[in-house]
Design a protein around this motif. Structure first.
Motif, short mmCIF file in Angstrom:
data_model
loop_
_atom_site.label_atom_id
_atom_site.label_comp_id
_atom_site.label_asym_id
_atom_site.label_seq_id
_atom_site.Cartn_x
_atom_site.Cartn_y
_atom_site.Cartn_z
N THR A 125 0.82 -1.22 0.00
CA THR A 125 0.00 0.00 0.00
C THR A 125 0.85 1.28 0.00
OG1 THR A 125 -0.14 -0.16 2.42
CG2 THR A 125 -1.98 -1.08 1.16
N GLY A 126 2.11 1.18 -0.40
CA GLY A 126 3.00 2.35 -0.41
C GLY A 126 2.73 3.27 -1.59
N GLY A 127 3.64 4.25 -1.79
CA GLY A 127 3.49 5.26 -2.84
C GLY A 127 3.35 4.69 -4.24
N ALA A 128 4.10 3.65 -4.54
CA ALA A 128 4.03 3.04 -5.88
C ALA A 128 2.66 2.42 -6.12
CB ALA A 128 5.11 1.99 -6.05
N SER A 129 2.08 1.83 -5.09
CA SER A 129 0.79 1.14 -5.26
C SER A 129 -0.33 2.12 -5.63
CB SER A 129 0.42 0.37 -3.99
OG SER A 129 0.12 1.25 -2.93
N LYS A 130 -0.17 3.38 -5.24
CA LYS A 130 -1.20 4.39 -5.57
C LYS A 130 -1.23 4.64 -7.08
CE LYS A 130 -1.42 6.83 -1.20
NZ LYS A 130 -1.40 8.12 -0.52
N ALA A 131 -0.04 4.69 -7.69
CA ALA A 131 0.02 4.89 -9.14
C ALA A 131 -0.54 3.67 -9.87
CB ALA A 131 1.47 5.13 -9.57
N PRO A 150 -4.41 -4.57 7.09
CA PRO A 150 -5.43 -4.07 6.16
C PRO A 150 -6.40 -3.06 6.78
CG PRO A 150 -5.91 -6.33 6.81
CD PRO A 150 -4.58 -6.00 7.39
N ASP A 151 -6.80 -2.09 5.96
CA ASP A 151 -7.88 -1.18 6.29
C ASP A 151 -9.20 -1.89 6.05
OD1 ASP A 151 -6.86 1.08 7.30
OD2 ASP A 151 -6.69 2.18 5.42
N PHE A 152 -10.31 -1.21 6.31
CA PHE A 152 -11.63 -1.84 6.20
C PHE A 152 -11.93 -2.34 4.78
CE2 PHE A 152 -12.31 2.56 5.10
CZ PHE A 152 -13.27 2.54 4.11
N ASN A 153 -11.38 -1.70 3.75
CA ASN A 153 -11.69 -2.13 2.37
C ASN A 153 -10.52 -2.87 1.71
OD1 ASN A 153 -10.08 0.08 2.24
ND2 ASN A 153 -11.20 1.10 0.57
N GLU A 154 -9.59 -3.35 2.52
CA GLU A 154 -8.44 -4.10 2.02
C GLU A 154 -8.48 -5.54 2.52
OE1 GLU A 154 -5.53 -0.14 2.08
OE2 GLU A 154 -5.19 -1.74 3.54
N LEU A 155 -7.69 -6.38 1.85
CA LEU A 155 -7.58 -7.78 2.28
C LEU A 155 -6.28 -7.99 3.03
CD1 LEU A 155 -8.64 -9.52 -1.08
CD2 LEU A 155 -10.02 -9.41 1.00
N TYR A 157 -3.23 -10.95 3.88
CA TYR A 157 -2.69 -12.09 3.14
C TYR A 157 -3.41 -13.39 3.53
CZ TYR A 157 0.93 -9.18 1.16
OH TYR A 157 1.59 -8.22 0.43
N SER A 158 -3.86 -13.47 4.79
CA SER A 158 -4.55 -14.69 5.23
C SER A 158 -5.96 -14.82 4.63
CB SER A 158 -4.62 -14.73 6.76
OG SER A 158 -5.29 -13.58 7.25
N ASP A 159 -6.48 -13.70 4.07
CA ASP A 159 -7.81 -13.75 3.42
C ASP A 159 -7.76 -14.42 2.05
OD1 ASP A 159 -9.16 -12.33 5.43
OD2 ASP A 159 -8.61 -10.39 4.55
N LEU A 160 -6.58 -14.53 1.48
CA LEU A 160 -6.48 -15.00 0.09
C LEU A 160 -6.71 -16.51 0.02
CD1 LEU A 160 -3.34 -12.95 -1.07
CD2 LEU A 160 -5.76 -12.31 -1.19
N ASP A 161 -7.88 -16.87 -0.49
CA ASP A 161 -8.22 -18.28 -0.62
C ASP A 161 -8.40 -18.64 -2.10
OD1 ASP A 161 -10.65 -17.16 -1.35
OD2 ASP A 161 -11.67 -17.70 0.52
N GLU A 162 -8.83 -19.84 -2.37
CA GLU A 162 -8.95 -20.32 -3.75
C GLU A 162 -9.93 -19.47 -4.55
OE1 GLU A 162 -9.36 -24.50 -6.25
OE2 GLU A 162 -9.69 -24.49 -4.07
N ASP A 163 -11.07 -19.10 -3.93
CA ASP A 163 -12.08 -18.28 -4.62
C ASP A 163 -11.52 -16.92 -5.04
OD1 ASP A 163 -13.96 -20.22 -4.44
OD2 ASP A 163 -15.05 -19.36 -2.74
N ILE A 164 -10.86 -16.26 -4.11
CA ILE A 164 -10.30 -14.94 -4.41
C ILE A 164 -9.23 -15.06 -5.49
CG2 ILE A 164 -8.86 -13.06 -3.48
CD1 ILE A 164 -10.45 -13.43 -0.82
#
Length: 243
Positions: A125-131, A150-155, A157-164
């Motif tokens: 989520t650093g400066g490069a990610s904004k661009a 993560p913020d409220f609208n971010e994931l 790493y542990s959220d990343l499952d097969e569906d995502i």
């Protein structure tokens, strides 16, 4: 008078920009030099700004956001992104911030895209990610940030499952994980769910093939490092300085 350009950052001995522009100046017989301005705190920029020889600067980690408060003006795109990687000096030493990262990323990503790519994960989520986020908006690719905190609208790493992983088929690494010399490091995503439909794009360019990219290749994903993005954003920076 020799024109001075340079890179503003911290611990930037590895700088791509210095080699790119020094080579350009030599090949085109331009009376210019390119210097790495390695500063420990953003306030140290004040002395650099006062130097009348300085015509333009690139900005890298960790100052792409902090630099904004030192500028006299901001290009609308840089303002929307909230990060600056190019500074242009006017004749009266007024300084204006621009962002060429989004352009470099967009143009280097286009050849890798396919019709199946509708969603992207941005790792970091650093400066490069904004661009990167701005560029994906322009390309109409829905995206979500993945963060260790993560913020409220971010994931997380542990959220990343097969569906995502199956619906987000473009994954962009904006973290420094895997950069030389710590080449064994990589973002902690479930690579077992990466497929041939995925594109793994790493903003890192040293090494040429990161562990993140290698793990993607093992699953027949398309992979890319950040070198083409860097070349394109540097060319765009030169255009900005000389317009």
């Amino acid at each position: 008078m020799k024109k001075t350009y340079g890179l503003l950052g911290k611990n930037i001995g590895y700088s791509f920009s210095k080699s790119f522009f020094s080579e350009k100046f030599e090949n085109e017989s331009l009376n210019c030099e390119y210097i790495n301005f390695d500063i420990t705190e953003i306030k140290d920029i004040v002395d650099i700004i006062k130097n009348p020889q300085v015509q333009g600067l690139n900005v890298t980690i960790p100052y792409k956001e902090e630099i904004i408060s030192y500028l006299d003006d901001l290009d609308p795109i840089a303002k929307e992104i909230g990060a600056v990687n190019v500074i242009k000096f006017s004749k009266d030493q007024k300084i204006k911030g621009y962002n060429s990262d989004y352009y470099g990323f967009t143009e280097s990503l286009k050849p890798l895209l396919n019709k199946k790519i509708k969603k992207a994960l941005i790792l970091g989520t650093g400066g490069a990610s904004k661009a990167i986020s701005y560029a994906l908006n322009q390309l109409n690719i829905e995206h979500t940030f993945v963060s260790r905190n993560p913020d409220f609208n971010e994931l997380s790493y542990s959220d990343l499952d097969e569906d995502i992983m199956s619906s987000y088929t473009l994954i962009i690494n904006c973290t420094p994980l895997g950069t030389y010399p710590n080449v064994q490091n990589y973002p902690d995503i479930p690579y077992e769910y990466v497929t041939k439909n995925h594109v793994l794009y790493d903003l890192i360019y040293n090494p040429k093939e990161t562990a993140f990219m290698s793990k993607g290749k093992e699953k027949d994903a398309k992979v890319s490092n950040g070198l083409q993005m860097l070349i394109l954003q540097a060319k765009k920076a030169w255009e900005i300085w000389n317009n």
